[in-house]
Structures are given as structure tokens and as C-alpha cells.
Design an enzyme around this catalytic site. Structure first.
Site, PDB file in Angstrom:
ATOM      1  N   CYS A 198      -2.153  -0.978   7.535  1.00  6.38           N
ATOM      2  CA  CYS A 198      -1.321   0.166   7.692  1.00  6.38           C
ATOM      3  C   CYS A 198      -1.444   0.814   8.992  1.00  6.38           C
ATOM      4  O   CYS A 198      -0.324   1.300   9.403  1.00  6.38           O
ATOM      5  CB  CYS A 198      -1.543   1.098   6.384  1.00  6.38           C
ATOM      6  SG  CYS A 198      -1.294   0.323   4.882  1.00  6.38           S
ATOM      7  N   CYS A 217      -5.792   1.337   6.123  1.00  7.18           N
ATOM      8  CA  CYS A 217      -6.207   0.172   6.444  1.00  7.18           C
ATOM      9  C   CYS A 217      -5.666  -0.658   7.835  1.00  7.18           C
ATOM     10  O   CYS A 217      -4.865   0.306   8.167  1.00  7.18           O
ATOM     11  CB  CYS A 217      -6.062  -0.799   5.378  1.00  7.18           C
ATOM     12  SG  CYS A 217      -4.491  -1.586   5.277  1.00  7.18           S
ATOM     13  N   HIS A 256       0.801  -1.342  -0.159  1.00  2.45           N
ATOM     14  CA  HIS A 256       0.048  -0.122  -0.078  1.00  2.45           C
ATOM     15  C   HIS A 256       1.095   1.290   0.135  1.00  2.45           C
ATOM     16  O   HIS A 256       2.135   1.313   0.220  1.00  2.45           O
ATOM     17  CB  HIS A 256      -1.068   0.001   1.098  1.00  2.45           C
ATOM     18  CG  HIS A 256      -2.086  -0.951   1.205  1.00  2.45           C
ATOM     19  ND1 HIS A 256      -2.865  -1.062   2.005  1.00  2.45           N
ATOM     20  CD2 HIS A 256      -2.431  -2.037   0.294  1.00  2.45           C
ATOM     21  CE1 HIS A 256      -3.733  -2.097   1.897  1.00  2.45           C
ATOM     22  NE2 HIS A 256      -3.425  -2.595   0.502  1.00  2.45           N
ATOM     23  N   GLU A 298       1.374   3.673   2.033  1.00  3.19           N
ATOM     24  CA  GLU A 298       2.043   3.908   3.303  1.00  3.19           C
ATOM     25  C   GLU A 298       3.043   3.450   3.479  1.00  3.19           C
ATOM     26  O   GLU A 298       4.313   3.716   3.780  1.00  3.19           O
ATOM     27  CB  GLU A 298       0.880   3.467   4.478  1.00  3.19           C
ATOM     28  CG  GLU A 298      -0.267   4.539   4.597  1.00  3.19           C
ATOM     29  CD  GLU A 298      -1.616   3.889   3.996  1.00  3.19           C
ATOM     30  OE1 GLU A 298      -1.196   3.152   2.672  1.00  3.19           O
ATOM     31  OE2 GLU A 298      -2.689   3.984   4.342  1.00  3.19           O
TER      32      GLU A 298
HETATM   33 ZN   LIG Z   1      -3.155  -0.302   4.001  1.00  2.00          ZN
END
Ligand SMILES: [Zn+2]
Ligand SMILES: [Zn+2]
Lengths: 402, 204
Positions: B116, B113, B63, B65
Site C-alpha cells: 500500500c 504495508c 486492503h 487503502e
Molecule cells: Zn496494505
């Protein structure tokens, strides 16, 4: 853990299913159903059992019998409504492609019905369920809140793979393809500062002595001397031997500069390796100019990766004589991890779509698959795996190499 | 969403950094990735940026991040490697890393999410600004509240659980329309058969 332990009397751990819910909350799902002529019912059931099994609705009876003026009326479930259910609620009946023909042949008039999502956990709940649609009720049956029972054989396989996770490290993980019955990726916690992670370069892997794929296959994998697929095959063979494994030094795009990384928990390391294996075994269409079929080619021209489906037919990769299909992430794979995953790792496994998570020691503080959270029971998630715990102890893992 | 306290937030700088996160997200869109982008700020400077690379890497954990975090860590590693100033010391330790992230803020176009958000806790970020909420996977209040619960690391010496301040709804509409534009063109890497696109699939 010596050879003796692996080949001789296997210490038997217990495997417990970690249910997704602590208790059942009655919920429903939508299905597509249709009225059916009584005389056609058995024919249709046979057809649907093949074309449209309902594994998640095993507690729901396929056929509903209602009294109608002039006799009995039978309704039959065709399929569950997948994905977006708002359209179905609005009156659009989503008939999946593989059932269009059935609907036509039997002149069915599909409608949307509501059925209980889980088996009833009490007689009272069951009676309420049957108002919606008949279900079966077994006082001791499995529900989301109840325990799944494994056969002795299944438990034995789980214990053996857990042993391999322990062999990785006291904080180790292995990802297993249950079809090949072999480890496809592994890892151990790399969050601590170098001095010990150096030994990663020379730690032992179990390797099958027979059926080793050619070296060229291994080289192509770019995964060191030992192909993960020849690494172990616990179900089939008793003969295991040690071999030397040299891991790769990161991928070309993201050289891993750190020998340690604050987020490299064992699970994250193993997922990374599984993804790396995927990329090496099934290079994308734009890096390989081999034909990828009509739709894939078109996509390639637009510099678009072909979808996994396109790759399946075009790869000629064989492992142990079996054609290997490209996985969509880790769909269908199991992960064995010595300690209960934290929220980061548990969610990473949701993203990566693993089938089952089998962990060892609970982590009361941050464990997210039963201890602090029960992430696999969160309904908003788009993927749900099954979770088991193997009753290993700190003593069992204290002897592992890292 | 937490109300801002005593010192008034500098709205201009918040939207400035969030726009940079959007540039990252749009860049992901051109690579046919889910358009989520992120920047990491230390002392008013962008020290890391990234966007989704899940399709390219076939690693669904990559992701925005995670990409930005790795950029920062690589940067810190490099600086300490080439440092001539001995006061900069050797490679940062785990404790150093957490200390440094304690002075960092993260701007991301969509609510982190659960994975993360847990990672941001583990690293000890100070503050996280996000655009739209993530109803299915959000870890900053939507599904779980890791920003307040924290996520204690396995390795000790970094005492206990810590969370971070979380501020949502920064340019949320833009974030939603960017995600919608992605899902309307269809995700070429989704498994077959394609599921009908619906609002709840907006975030991956
Ligand atoms: Zn994430
Ligand atoms: Zn973890």
C-alpha cells in the site's frame, strides 16, 4: 513468436535463482528435540522422516551425539517450532498434534533446542554451528545466499511459461498451477489510458485442442469462452492452437469503471483474476446452500464463511479429470512476469502467498526482487517465495501483442 | 514519524478524520475482516473510504487503502462521465490522477504495508496519517521506507520517484486493541492448522 518457435527449437534462456540474501547472516531457529535410547534411534528416525520431514533444515543433522558419563547420549530433532516461539522459550514445549503419538510411544521427554537456520557458507561458520547442533557442510551447497540449481527439465518448463507471459504482453504475467501444469490466471499492465487496452478483448490465448472441459464448466467459471485450465498444458502436449478469449467485465461487487487504472500492474491484474477464479470455482457457503459439513454448517448459520478446509471435501469440481481443491489464495502457485515486480507488486505476491516468482527483465529503478530491494529476503514477512530470473531481453518482448 | 513543521497541525481535524477511519475498521470487524480502515481527504472533505476486504474477495491485496483508492477513482471517473461543464474535461489521465492525489491526505488505522505504501507513492499522495505501526509488513519505516524512498512508476512522463509525508502514532492504542480483539476471536479464514495467536500476527 510463431508456432515454429514453440514447437520447434525452443530458444533457450538461462534461468537464474535470485537468492534471498546477498550474504548469510548467522541466525538460529528453535526445534523440539528429545533424548532417545540408542537402540530405538533408527526406528524413530524412520518414523520422523515420514511424519515430520524437515525440508527447511536439510543442513541440520537429525541426531546429535554427545558424550555422557557412562556412554553416548543421543538426541533427535522432532520438529521445528512453528509460529510463535515465545511460548517455547518460556518452557512450554509445543508438540504438534501429529507427533503426540510418537512422543507417547517412544516415551520421549521433549526439550527445546537451538539450531542454525541456514547451512554454513564457510568452514569457520560451520565449526561455530556445530557447537549448537551438528550440521552438514558442503563447500558448494545451497544457502540463502547461494544459487539454487534447476534441472534442465525444470528450466525448460520455466522458459515455456515465461513465453506465455510474454504472449500476454510486453508487460504481462501468468499465474501457473504447477500441479495441473497450467495457467490459471493472467494479466497485462493496464496503467495506460484506454486506446490500446481495448485490444484486450480480442487477444489470443493458447488453448489445448484436447481435453477441453465441457462448455458448462467454462460458463460456470464466468471467465469467458476459454477455461483457463484448458488454456495451456505445456508439459504434456505439443499440440497448441489459438482460441478466442473474452474476459469478464469485472466482478459484481466492484464494477471496474476504468479501462485503465494507475495501480493495475500486470501482477495486480493477474492476482485479481486468480481471486475471481477462486470465487467462481468455490463459491462461499453463504451463497451456495449446499451442505458444508458439521462445522461449516454451524458457521453458515452464523453467517460466517466456511474455512478453506471445509470447502475441500465438499467441492465436486474437476479439471482435466482431477478433483480440484480450493486454493488458499495462491498458495502453491507460480507467477511468471515479464518484468521485475515493483515494491507494490512484490508485496502483493507475498500477501497472496505465491510459491515462486519468475521474472524476466530487471528494473534497476524500482525492481524489488533483486534490483532496488530484495523483498523476498526480508525476514519479518510472514511468507517467503523463491525467485528466479529468466534471461529474456527487450527484443524478446518487443513482438508481444501489447 | 516525522515532526510537524511550521504550521501547527490541526489536532482536532486529525483525530476527527482518524475516527472516521476507525468507523471503517469497526465495520470490517463485523464482516470478520482484519479491522483496518481508511479515509481519503481532499480539501477537508472525505472523498473515499474503505476497509479490508481480503477474506470476502479472496484477494489478499484488497486492503483498506486499495478499497478507498478505488472509491476515489470511481468517483472521479463518474464525475467526468456525467460532467456537463466542459471545463471538467474528459476522463482523467494518469497525470491528472497523480495531480489530484497530490492534494489528498490519507488516514489509516494501521501503518500502510509495503504494497500500500508503494501504491500511495505511485499515486502521489501528499500526506499519510496512520495509527499503530506494522512491524512485519510496514512500508512507512517499519520494514521499508517507501514514503521516503518513493516508488517510481513504469510508465514515464510522471517524472521519477516521489514519496509522501508520513505521520504515525495517531490513536495507536485504539488501533492495537481493535486488531487484538479481532485476533482473539480468531480469524475464521486462516488456513488450518491455526497457528497460535501472537503479537506479531496482529497485522495482515
Ligand atoms: Zn496494505
Ligand atoms: Zn508493480
Amino acid at each position: 513468436m510463431g508456432e515454429e518457435d514453440l514447437n520447434g527449437t525452443l530458444r533457450r534462456w538461462h534461468v537464474t535463482h535470485i537468492a534471498a540474501d546477498l550474504e548469510t547472516t548467522p541466525t538460529t531457529v528453535l526445534v523440539v528435540a528429545a533424548s532417545v535410547e540408542p537402540k530405538l534411534t533408527s526406528l524413530l528416525i524412520r518414523e520422523l522422516n515420514i511424519k515430520s520431514p524437515l525440508p527447511t533444515l536439510a543442513h541440520v543433522k537429525r541426531v546429535r551425539k554427545t558424550a555422557d558419563e557412562g556412554g553416548v547420549k543421543l538426541s533427535i530433532i522432532l520438529c521445528a517450532v512453528e509460529g510463535d516461539t515465545t511460548a517455547a522459550v518460556d518452557g512450554h514445549i509445543p508438540i504438534p498434534e501429529h507427533l503426540v503419538e510418537v512422543v507417547k510411544n517412544f516415551s520421549l521427554q521433549p526439550f527445546v533446542a537451538v539450531v542454525p537456520k541456514q547451512a554454513a557458507s564457510s568452514r569457520e561458520e560451520w565449526e561455530a554451528q556445530c557447537q549448537l547442533w551438528p550440521t552438514s557442510f558442503h563447500p558448494n551447497a545451497c544457502t540463502r545466499a547461494a544459487k539454487l540449481k534447476l534441472s534442465d527439465e525444470e528450466e525448460e518448463v520455466i522458459c515455456k511459461f515465461m513465453k506465455l507471459a510474454i504472449k500476454q504482453a510486453s508487460n504481462g504475467a501468468v499465474i501457473v498451477d504447477p500441479v495441473l501444469n497450467s495457467v490459471i490466471a493472467w494479466g497485462h499492465d493496464e496503467t495506460t489510458v484506454p486506446n490500446i487496452s481495448v485490444s484486450h478483448d480480442c487477444h489470443d490465448q493458447i488453448c489445448l485442442t484436447e481435453d477441453e472441459p465441457s462448455t458448462s464448466q467454462c460458463t460456470k467459471m464466468g471467465l469467458g469462452e476459454c477455461h483457463p485450465d484448458c488454456q495451456v498444458n505445456v508439459g504434456a502436449s505439443k499440440e497448441v492452437s489459438q482460441s478466442y478469449f473474452v474476459p469478464t467485465k469485472g466482478t459484481e461487487k466492484m464494477p471496474r469503471r476504468f479501462q485503465w487504472h494507475p495501480l493495475r500492474h500486470a501482477v495486480m491484474v493477474a492476482i485479481d483474476m486468480a481471486a475471481e477464479r477462486d470465487r467462481s470455482l468455490f463459491p462461499s457457503s453463504d451463497s451456495h446452500s449446499t451442505a458444508v459439513g458439521p462445522s461449516g454448517q454451524q458457521e453458515a448459520e452464523e453467517n460466517v464463511k466456511s474455512s478453506p478446509g471445509d470447502c475441500y471435501e465438499d467441492t465436486n469440481t474437476y479439471i482435466l479429470g482431477l478433483p480440484l481443491s480450493r486454493p488458499y489464495l495462491c498458495t502453491g502457485f507460480d507467477i511468471y512476469v515479464t518484468r521485475e515486480p515493483c515494491a507494490m507488486c512484490a508485496m502483493a505476491l507475498v500477501h497472496q502467498r505465491v510459491r515462486r516468482v519468475i521474472y524476466g527483465i530487471s528494473n534497476k529503478m524500482v525492481g524489488s526482487l533483486g534490483s532496488k530491494y530484495r523483498l523476498h529476503g526480508r525476514r519479518s514477512l510472514n511468507h517467503h517465495y523463491t525467485v528466479f530470473q529468466v534471461s529474456i531481453t527487450e527484443d524478446d518482448i518487443s513482438g508481444s501483442p501489447l | 514519524m516525522e515532526a510537524t513543521t511550521a504550521e501547527e497541525e490541526d489536532d482536532a481535524s486529525i483525530s476527527f478524520f482518524m475516527k472516521l477511519a476507525f468507523d471503517q475498521a469497526k465495520e470490517a470487524l463485523t464482516r470478520l475482516e482484519v479491522p483496518v480502515g481508511c479515509v481519503i481527504i481532499q480539501d477537508g472533505h472525505v472523498i473515499g473510504s474503505g476497509s479490508n476486504r481480503t477474506n470476502e474477495t479472496r484477494n489478499a491485496t484488497r486492503h483498506a487503502e486499495m478499497e478507498a483508492i478505488d472509491m476515489v477513482l470511481n468517483g472521479w471517473h463518474k464525475t467526468s462521465e456525467t460532467a456537463t461543464d466542459p471545463s471538467l474535461g474528459p476522463l482523467p489521465t494518469h497525470v491528472d490522477v497523480v495531480k489530484r492525489f497530490g492534494n489528498c491526505d490519507l488516514f489509516v488505522t494501521c501503518e500502510p504495508c509495503i504494497m500500500c505504501a508503494a501504491a500511495l507513492c505511485l499515486l502521489g499522495f501528499r500526506k499519510v496519517y496512520y495509527g499503530c505501526t506494522n512491524d512485519r509488513f510496514g512500508g512507512c519505516g517499519s520494514v521499508l521506507s517507501l514514503h521516503s524512498d518513493g516508488c517510481a512508476p513504469f510508465t514515464n512522463g510522471l517524472d521519477k520517484t516521489r514519496g509522501f509525508q508520513s505521520v504515525g502514532g495517531v490513536m495507536a492504542d485504539e488501533a492495537i486493541s481493535l486488531l487484538r480483539s479481532f485476533y482473539e476471536q480468531g480469524n475464521p479464514n486462516a488456513p488450518r492448522p491455526h497457528r497460535p495467536v501472537c503479537k506479531h500476527h496482529l497485522v495482515s
